[in-house]
Motif scaffolding. Sequence first.
Motif, mmCIF file in Angstrom:
data_model
loop_
_atom_site.group_PDB
_atom_site.id
_atom_site.type_symbol
_atom_site.label_atom_id
_atom_site.label_comp_id
_atom_site.label_asym_id
_atom_site.label_seq_id
_atom_site.Cartn_x
_atom_site.Cartn_y
_atom_site.Cartn_z
ATOM 1 N N ASN A 51 0.835 -1.193 0.000
ATOM 2 C CA ASN A 51 0.000 0.000 0.000
ATOM 3 C C ASN A 51 0.873 1.247 0.000
ATOM 4 O O ASN A 51 1.354 1.680 1.035
ATOM 5 N N PHE A 52 1.056 1.795 -1.198
ATOM 6 C CA PHE A 52 1.812 3.022 -1.349
ATOM 7 C C PHE A 52 0.860 4.211 -1.322
ATOM 8 O O PHE A 52 -0.283 4.106 -1.765
ATOM 9 N N THR A 53 1.363 5.330 -0.857
ATOM 10 C CA THR A 53 0.612 6.572 -1.033
ATOM 11 C C THR A 53 0.688 6.918 -2.519
ATOM 12 O O THR A 53 1.508 6.362 -3.267
ATOM 13 N N LYS A 54 -0.142 7.860 -2.938
ATOM 14 C CA LYS A 54 -0.120 8.275 -4.343
ATOM 15 C C LYS A 54 1.259 8.803 -4.717
ATOM 16 O O LYS A 54 1.803 8.475 -5.769
ATOM 17 N N ARG A 55 1.855 9.590 -3.842
ATOM 18 C CA ARG A 55 3.176 10.165 -4.115
ATOM 19 C C ARG A 55 4.241 9.077 -4.162
ATOM 20 O O ARG A 55 5.124 9.097 -5.030
ATOM 21 N N GLU A 56 4.189 8.099 -3.255
ATOM 22 C CA GLU A 56 5.169 7.008 -3.271
ATOM 23 C C GLU A 56 5.063 6.220 -4.575
ATOM 24 O O GLU A 56 6.082 5.848 -5.155
ATOM 25 N N ALA A 57 3.848 5.990 -5.048
ATOM 26 C CA ALA A 57 3.664 5.277 -6.312
ATOM 27 C C ALA A 57 4.255 6.082 -7.468
ATOM 28 O O ALA A 57 4.888 5.508 -8.368
ATOM 29 N N GLN A 58 4.078 7.399 -7.434
ATOM 30 C CA GLN A 58 4.667 8.253 -8.474
ATOM 31 C C GLN A 58 6.183 8.171 -8.430
ATOM 32 O O GLN A 58 6.836 8.024 -9.471
ATOM 33 N N VAL A 59 6.735 8.291 -7.230
ATOM 34 C CA VAL A 59 8.189 8.247 -7.074
ATOM 35 C C VAL A 59 8.733 6.907 -7.557
ATOM 36 O O VAL A 59 9.713 6.858 -8.307
ATOM 37 N N LEU A 60 8.085 5.816 -7.170
ATOM 38 C CA LEU A 60 8.546 4.491 -7.585
ATOM 39 C C LEU A 60 8.526 4.354 -9.104
ATOM 40 O O LEU A 60 9.485 3.859 -9.703
ATOM 41 N N ALA A 61 7.465 4.811 -9.733
ATOM 42 C CA ALA A 61 7.385 4.740 -11.199
ATOM 43 C C ALA A 61 8.517 5.539 -11.848
ATOM 44 O O ALA A 61 9.128 5.077 -12.821
ATOM 45 N N LEU A 62 8.806 6.704 -11.304
ATOM 46 C CA LEU A 62 9.883 7.532 -11.866
ATOM 47 C C LEU A 62 11.253 6.926 -11.606
ATOM 48 O O LEU A 62 12.139 6.978 -12.471
ATOM 49 N N LEU A 63 11.434 6.342 -10.419
ATOM 50 C CA LEU A 63 12.691 5.649 -10.131
ATOM 51 C C LEU A 63 12.915 4.528 -11.141
ATOM 52 O O LEU A 63 14.007 4.365 -11.676
ATOM 53 N N SER A 65 11.741 4.301 -14.052
ATOM 54 C CA SER A 65 11.875 4.795 -15.432
ATOM 55 C C SER A 65 13.306 5.229 -15.733
ATOM 56 O O SER A 65 13.630 5.552 -16.870
ATOM 57 N N GLY A 66 14.145 5.259 -14.685
ATOM 58 C CA GLY A 66 15.546 5.617 -14.887
ATOM 59 C C GLY A 66 15.876 7.071 -14.636
ATOM 60 O O GLY A 66 17.005 7.493 -14.861
ATOM 61 N N MET A 67 14.904 7.836 -14.158
ATOM 62 C CA MET A 67 15.176 9.247 -13.881
ATOM 63 C C MET A 67 16.139 9.379 -12.706
ATOM 64 O O MET A 67 16.115 8.572 -11.785
ATOM 65 N N ILE A 72 13.690 13.705 -10.713
ATOM 66 C CA ILE A 72 12.445 13.378 -10.016
ATOM 67 C C ILE A 72 12.006 14.552 -9.145
ATOM 68 O O ILE A 72 10.829 14.927 -9.141
ATOM 69 N N CYS A 73 12.952 15.126 -8.418
ATOM 70 C CA CYS A 73 12.634 16.296 -7.579
ATOM 71 C C CYS A 73 12.036 17.414 -8.421
ATOM 72 O O CYS A 73 11.020 18.014 -8.052
ATOM 73 N N GLU A 74 12.660 17.684 -9.550
ATOM 74 C CA GLU A 74 12.188 18.761 -10.423
ATOM 75 C C GLU A 74 10.803 18.441 -10.977
ATOM 76 O O GLU A 74 9.902 19.288 -10.967
ATOM 77 N N LYS A 75 10.615 17.221 -11.454
ATOM 78 C CA LYS A 75 9.335 16.829 -12.054
ATOM 79 C C LYS A 75 8.195 16.891 -11.035
ATOM 80 O O LYS A 75 7.098 17.337 -11.369
ATOM 81 N N LEU A 76 8.457 16.445 -9.807
ATOM 82 C CA LEU A 76 7.401 16.402 -8.798
ATOM 83 C C LEU A 76 7.323 17.680 -7.960
ATOM 84 O O LEU A 76 6.401 17.823 -7.153
ATOM 85 N N GLY A 77 8.313 18.551 -8.107
ATOM 86 C CA GLY A 77 8.320 19.787 -7.344
ATOM 87 C C GLY A 77 8.523 19.554 -5.853
ATOM 88 O O GLY A 77 7.871 20.188 -5.022
ATOM 89 N N ALA A 81 15.378 16.245 0.199
ATOM 90 C CA ALA A 81 15.087 15.608 1.488
ATOM 91 C C ALA A 81 13.716 14.917 1.454
ATOM 92 O O ALA A 81 13.547 13.817 2.003
ATOM 93 N N GLY A 82 12.756 15.562 0.811
ATOM 94 C CA GLY A 82 11.425 14.956 0.684
ATOM 95 C C GLY A 82 11.461 13.688 -0.141
ATOM 96 O O GLY A 82 10.810 12.687 0.194
ATOM 97 N N LEU A 83 12.235 13.712 -1.213
ATOM 98 C CA LEU A 83 12.371 12.535 -2.057
ATOM 99 C C LEU A 83 13.036 11.396 -1.298
ATOM 100 O O LEU A 83 12.619 10.241 -1.397
ATOM 101 N N LYS A 84 14.056 11.727 -0.516
ATOM 102 C CA LYS A 84 14.734 10.699 0.272
ATOM 103 C C LYS A 84 13.769 10.048 1.261
ATOM 104 O O LYS A 84 13.804 8.835 1.469
ATOM 105 N N LYS A 85 12.882 10.861 1.834
ATOM 106 C CA LYS A 85 11.876 10.314 2.761
ATOM 107 C C LYS A 85 10.945 9.339 2.034
ATOM 108 O O LYS A 85 10.653 8.256 2.523
ATOM 109 N N HIS A 86 10.485 9.731 0.835
ATOM 110 C CA HIS A 86 9.630 8.834 0.050
ATOM 111 C C HIS A 86 10.382 7.542 -0.296
ATOM 112 O O HIS A 86 9.811 6.448 -0.202
ATOM 113 N N ASN A 87 11.647 7.682 -0.680
ATOM 114 C CA ASN A 87 12.448 6.500 -0.996
ATOM 115 C C ASN A 87 12.557 5.562 0.200
ATOM 116 O O ASN A 87 12.413 4.344 0.056
#
Length: 116
Positions: A51-63, A65-67, A72-77, A81-87
Amino acid sequence: MAIYSLLNILKQDGKLDEFDSEYIYKIIDESGRIASIYPDYLKYIPKETVNFTKREAQVLALLCSGMSMEEICEKLGITYAGLKKHNRNIYRKLEVKDRADAERKALQMGLVHVGQ
């Protein structure tokens, strides 16, 4: 085993009598042969769910995809540090230690697809 068992039950109950018996017996024999070679073939194996949050699912898909992290930070705004937390949350939920393992497991579980 599932097909083999089902066909044998139908055979015993006389439900296969209306079909070409030679053909049905070939199917039963072949199913039995395959079942003996691959005992877990078609066995029900429940899929793992995560059970991922919507943002975690987005981050995982982008990870997957090879970004890069910066892309990823730029695309998601979001901040680095926020990205590291999601990771960290993604890795914990997938029970993996790093990005490569997360990508492998996500693909294996069908959470993401190549080219996504």
